[in-house]
Design a protein around this motif. Structure first.
Motif, PDB file in Angstrom:
ATOM      1  N   ILE A  85       0.853  -1.178   0.000  1.00 10.92           N
ATOM      2  CA  ILE A  85       0.000   0.000   0.000  1.00 10.92           C
ATOM      3  C   ILE A  85       0.896   1.238   0.000  1.00 10.92           C
ATOM      4  O   ILE A  85       2.084   1.145   0.321  1.00 10.92           O
ATOM      5  CB  ILE A  85      -0.943   0.025   1.226  1.00 10.92           C
ATOM      6  CG1 ILE A  85      -0.135  -0.021   2.529  1.00 10.92           C
ATOM      7  CG2 ILE A  85      -1.952  -1.118   1.156  1.00 10.92           C
ATOM      8  CD1 ILE A  85      -0.986   0.101   3.790  1.00 10.92           C
ATOM      9  N   PRO A  86       0.371   2.410  -0.349  1.00  7.64           N
ATOM     10  CA  PRO A  86       1.195   3.624  -0.323  1.00  7.64           C
ATOM     11  C   PRO A  86       1.748   3.872   1.079  1.00  7.64           C
ATOM     12  O   PRO A  86       0.998   3.861   2.062  1.00  7.64           O
ATOM     13  CB  PRO A  86       0.219   4.723  -0.743  1.00  7.64           C
ATOM     14  CG  PRO A  86      -0.831   4.010  -1.542  1.00  7.64           C
ATOM     15  CD  PRO A  86      -0.979   2.665  -0.881  1.00  7.64           C
ATOM     16  N   VAL A  93      -5.847  -2.290  -4.541  1.00  9.56           N
ATOM     17  CA  VAL A  93      -6.407  -2.495  -3.208  1.00  9.56           C
ATOM     18  C   VAL A  93      -6.173  -3.943  -2.800  1.00  9.56           C
ATOM     19  O   VAL A  93      -6.567  -4.868  -3.521  1.00  9.56           O
ATOM     20  CB  VAL A  93      -7.917  -2.177  -3.189  1.00  9.56           C
ATOM     21  CG1 VAL A  93      -8.499  -2.444  -1.807  1.00  9.56           C
ATOM     22  CG2 VAL A  93      -8.166  -0.737  -3.611  1.00  9.56           C
ATOM     23  N   PRO A  94      -5.512  -4.195  -1.664  1.00 14.18           N
ATOM     24  CA  PRO A  94      -5.260  -5.577  -1.245  1.00 14.18           C
ATOM     25  C   PRO A  94      -6.562  -6.325  -0.964  1.00 14.18           C
ATOM     26  O   PRO A  94      -7.569  -5.721  -0.560  1.00 14.18           O
ATOM     27  CB  PRO A  94      -4.441  -5.411   0.046  1.00 14.18           C
ATOM     28  CG  PRO A  94      -3.939  -4.003   0.033  1.00 14.18           C
ATOM     29  CD  PRO A  94      -4.959  -3.212  -0.719  1.00 14.18           C
ATOM     30  N   ASP A  95      -6.534  -7.624  -1.162  1.00  6.43           N
ATOM     31  CA  ASP A  95      -7.702  -8.443  -0.826  1.00  6.43           C
ATOM     32  C   ASP A  95      -7.845  -8.594   0.684  1.00  6.43           C
ATOM     33  O   ASP A  95      -8.962  -8.643   1.209  1.00  6.43           O
ATOM     34  CB  ASP A  95      -7.587  -9.828  -1.469  1.00  6.43           C
ATOM     35  CG  ASP A  95      -7.686  -9.762  -2.986  1.00  6.43           C
ATOM     36  OD1 ASP A  95      -8.404  -8.880  -3.497  1.00  6.43           O
ATOM     37  OD2 ASP A  95      -7.030 -10.586  -3.661  1.00  6.43           O
ATOM     38  N   SER A  96      -6.724  -8.685   1.375  1.00  5.71           N
ATOM     39  CA  SER A  96      -6.749  -8.823   2.832  1.00  5.71           C
ATOM     40  C   SER A  96      -5.644  -7.955   3.420  1.00  5.71           C
ATOM     41  O   SER A  96      -4.686  -7.591   2.734  1.00  5.71           O
ATOM     42  CB  SER A  96      -6.571 -10.284   3.256  1.00  5.71           C
ATOM     43  OG  SER A  96      -5.314 -10.780   2.825  1.00  5.71           O
ATOM     44  N   LEU A  97      -5.796  -7.625   4.703  1.00  3.37           N
ATOM     45  CA  LEU A  97      -4.871  -6.698   5.347  1.00  3.37           C
ATOM     46  C   LEU A  97      -4.162  -7.301   6.547  1.00  3.37           C
ATOM     47  O   LEU A  97      -2.949  -7.246   6.666  1.00  3.37           O
ATOM     48  CB  LEU A  97      -5.636  -5.431   5.776  1.00  3.37           C
ATOM     49  CG  LEU A  97      -6.245  -4.617   4.633  1.00  3.37           C
ATOM     50  CD1 LEU A  97      -7.317  -3.676   5.148  1.00  3.37           C
ATOM     51  CD2 LEU A  97      -5.153  -3.837   3.904  1.00  3.37           C
ATOM     52  N   THR A  98      -4.918  -7.872   7.459  1.00  8.27           N
ATOM     53  CA  THR A  98      -4.321  -8.446   8.659  1.00  8.27           C
ATOM     54  C   THR A  98      -5.281  -9.470   9.251  1.00  8.27           C
ATOM     55  O   THR A  98      -6.389  -9.677   8.734  1.00  8.27           O
ATOM     56  CB  THR A  98      -3.998  -7.352   9.703  1.00  8.27           C
ATOM     57  OG1 THR A  98      -3.179  -7.905  10.740  1.00  8.27           O
ATOM     58  CG2 THR A  98      -5.268  -6.786  10.325  1.00  8.27           C
ATOM     59  N   THR A  99      -4.862 -10.091  10.317  1.00  5.48           N
ATOM     60  CA  THR A  99      -5.712 -11.046  11.033  1.00  5.48           C
ATOM     61  C   THR A  99      -6.085 -10.462  12.388  1.00  5.48           C
ATOM     62  O   THR A  99      -5.223  -9.977  13.126  1.00  5.48           O
ATOM     63  CB  THR A  99      -4.981 -12.387  11.231  1.00  5.48           C
ATOM     64  OG1 THR A  99      -4.639 -12.931   9.950  1.00  5.48           O
ATOM     65  CG2 THR A  99      -5.873 -13.370  11.978  1.00  5.48           C
ATOM     66  N   ILE A 100      -7.368 -10.466  12.693  1.00  8.23           N
ATOM     67  CA  ILE A 100      -7.853 -10.022  13.998  1.00  8.23           C
ATOM     68  C   ILE A 100      -8.611 -11.179  14.637  1.00  8.23           C
ATOM     69  O   ILE A 100      -9.615 -11.663  14.087  1.00  8.23           O
ATOM     70  CB  ILE A 100      -8.786  -8.794  13.880  1.00  8.23           C
ATOM     71  CG1 ILE A 100      -8.025  -7.606  13.267  1.00  8.23           C
ATOM     72  CG2 ILE A 100      -9.359  -8.413  15.241  1.00  8.23           C
ATOM     73  CD1 ILE A 100      -8.898  -6.386  13.026  1.00  8.23           C
ATOM     74  N   GLU A 101      -8.112 -11.643  15.748  1.00  9.85           N
ATOM     75  CA  GLU A 101      -8.787 -12.726  16.461  1.00  9.85           C
ATOM     76  C   GLU A 101      -9.954 -12.148  17.262  1.00  9.85           C
ATOM     77  O   GLU A 101      -9.745 -11.317  18.153  1.00  9.85           O
ATOM     78  CB  GLU A 101      -7.817 -13.443  17.402  1.00  9.85           C
ATOM     79  CG  GLU A 101      -6.700 -14.206  16.692  1.00  9.85           C
ATOM     80  CD  GLU A 101      -7.230 -15.373  15.882  1.00  9.85           C
ATOM     81  OE1 GLU A 101      -8.337 -15.879  16.205  1.00  9.85           O
ATOM     82  OE2 GLU A 101      -6.553 -15.767  14.911  1.00  9.85           O
ATOM     83  N   PRO A 102     -11.189 -12.554  16.965  1.00  8.13           N
ATOM     84  CA  PRO A 102     -12.322 -12.034  17.733  1.00  8.13           C
ATOM     85  C   PRO A 102     -12.233 -12.474  19.201  1.00  8.13           C
ATOM     86  O   PRO A 102     -11.832 -13.602  19.504  1.00  8.13           O
ATOM     87  CB  PRO A 102     -13.539 -12.664  17.056  1.00  8.13           C
ATOM     88  CG  PRO A 102     -13.056 -13.147  15.722  1.00  8.13           C
ATOM     89  CD  PRO A 102     -11.613 -13.492  15.905  1.00  8.13           C
TER      90      PRO A 102
END
Length: 494
Positions: free
Chosen positions: A205-206, A353-362
């Motif tokens: 990303i920029p 635009v990325p398809d995914s960014l990070t993982t967030i554990e609920p």
């Protein structure tokens, strides 16, 4: 029929009496208003009468400097910040008194990395005025948080040290002295704090600061007819917080930014005292939100409007590659333009635009050991939480270190026929996940980490968090005039 008429008369008299009581209470709390400033109606009339004379010259968007890290050690960082008085010209070539960090207005961007040990030397050079500096959104111990307990007297220095242990995010810093936060922030004490980590390093990303990674501190102000700040607290301002009719971006009125035909990243802070912004582009350009208060979302969310309450942040990706060279794009708040993007050169770097960014554990609600209720109540100088106004010597809630809790935040400060006030809830030293709003799932762009969230009149918002930082922290309404009036409490994690 007669009973109904009598009831309406009693209700009308009661409302009138409440207004009169609040007026006299506000005189006692904030001091006489008629002798020190115009009320809002007078100020508005004066502003309209002199509108043709009040001018501001459009200028390139100011980009805050990146603050130098003076520590050569690779895993440590040291920064120096000075709170100081200043002056700045906004309109009519007239200087107005301001405050700033390392300058006349606002402050530099502090950029740190996850895992770094950070020391920040904060010197107070304000004239005969106590201040503090709060790292809004940073998960640190209470002694380093910078709330009302960490007052810095004029001429003194406060040097907190902490280790950054949270995901990449756009945070900010501002003063937090008891009963004087609104005025100091309004006069210019605010700045951005970036956290970077391996996730932000790897995302395509920029990220070239000042070129395609642009900070936007968005504020609204009231100016007197002569072009000076008009920080007054007439009756409407005590009720709703101080809202203005002139938008500033990074301290500039109607700035412009020259961009290439490429994707850029905007890190947006609602740095206002009390206003909710509804941001959109006039050309109908959609954008993708990639981060909220506490960091990246799991995946981008396509949007055509962004609603931000006071102190909320959002990172968005805007693709200008489909905009014709030479075209002008306006950034708007509620259909009023306040910033211009001039689309000029060819793309230097092709981003998607990325398809995914990070993982967030609920965080599962079943992990919560307790549910607490926080109710916004009252009006004007009588605003409170759970029927109590702030007392710096009182701990309102005690939490065991490491516990997970659900907080139910309700807004019961409506005024019947007179409507109600939106309250943004903020807690120090922790990031939340929103579970639901009145039982409904949060919007996709609210499913990341949040330290501030809007609560509408009559609404209940349930959030969940794990409290891993020990110490005494604040929770409060982030309408700063409400905070100053006592709509704040304290919790201790131990």
């Amino acid at each position: 029929m007669r009973n109904r008429q009598s009831s309406m008369i009693v209700l009308a008299l009661a409302i009138f009496l409440i207004i009169i009581i609040y007026f006299f209470q506000s005189e006692a709390l904030f001091g006489p208003m008629s002798n020190t400033s115009m009320n809002r109606d007078q100020a508005q009339s004066q502003s309209e009468a002199d509108q043709g004379e009040r001018t501001a010259t459009a200028e390139p968007l100011p980009i805050p400097e990146l603050l130098e890290d003076t520590n050569p050690h690779p895993d440590q960082a040291t920064f120096d910040i000075v709170s100081q008085n200043g002056s700045k010209t906004f309109v009519n070539d007239v200087e107005t008194e301001t405050m700033g960090y390392n300058g006349d207005y606002l402050g530099p961007v502090i950029r740190v990395r996850r895992g770094e040990e950070v020391t920040i030397n904060v010197e107070n050079q304000l004239e005969d005025e106590l201040t503090t500096i709060h790292w809004h959104g940073l998960e640190v111990d209470g002694e380093a948080d910078g709330g009302p307990h960490s007052g810095i007297l004029s001429g003194e220095t406060w040097s907190p040290t902490f280790t950054v242990d949270q995901p990449a995010a756009t945070l900010w810093y501002h003063p937090h002295p008891e009963k004087n936060t609104g005025r100091q922030v309004y006069k210019g004490l605010a700045g951005l704090l970036f956290v970077e980590d391996e996730v932000s390093d790897q995302l395509a990303i920029p990220k070239t600061y000042g070129e395609n990674d642009i900070p936007l501190i968005v504020q609204d102000k009231q100016f007197n007819a002569d072009g000076r700040f008009n920080y007054h607290l007439a009756m409407p301002d005590i009720m709703t917080g101080l809202q203005g009719d002139t938008m500033l971006v990074n301290g500039s009125i109607d700035p412009y930014l020259e961009v290439n035909q490429e994707m850029i990243r905007l890190r947006i802070l609602n740095g206002s005292n009390a206003s909710i912004f509804e941001l959109a582009f006039d050309s109908g350009i959609t954008f993708h939100q990639i981060a909220s208060d506490g960091g990246f979302l799991t995946e981008p969310v396509e949007m055509d409007q962004l609603r931000l309450g006071p102190s909320e942040r959002a990172e968005i990706l805007v693709d200008f590659s489909q905009v014709t060279k030479g075209e002008v794009v306006q950034l708007m708040n509620r259909n009023q333009s306040f910033m211009t993007f001039n689309v000029e050169g060819q793309a230097e770097t092709a981003f998607t635009v990325p398809d995914s960014l990070t993982t967030i554990e609920p965080i599962e609600p079943s992990e919560a050991v307790r549910t607490r209720q926080f109710v916004f109540q009252g009006m004007g100088p009588s605003v409170n939480i759970n029927g109590k106004q702030f007392d710096i010597d009182r701990i309102d809630e005690t939490i065991s270190l490491g516990d997970t809790e659900i907080w139910e935040v309700s807004n019961d400060s409506g005024m019947g026929m007179m409507g109600g006030t939106v309250h943004p809830f903020h807690a120090h030293g922790v990031q939340f996940q929103i579970l639901d709003r009145d039982g409904r799932a949060p919007a996709p762009n609210e499913r990341g980490w949040k330290d501030t969230f809007i609560v509408e009149p009559g609404e209940t918002v349930r959030v969940i968090a794990t409290f891993n930082s020990p110490g005494v922290f604040m929770y409060h309404c982030h309408i700063l005039e409400h905070e100053d009036a006592g709509m704040m409490g304290q919790f201790e994690v131990k």
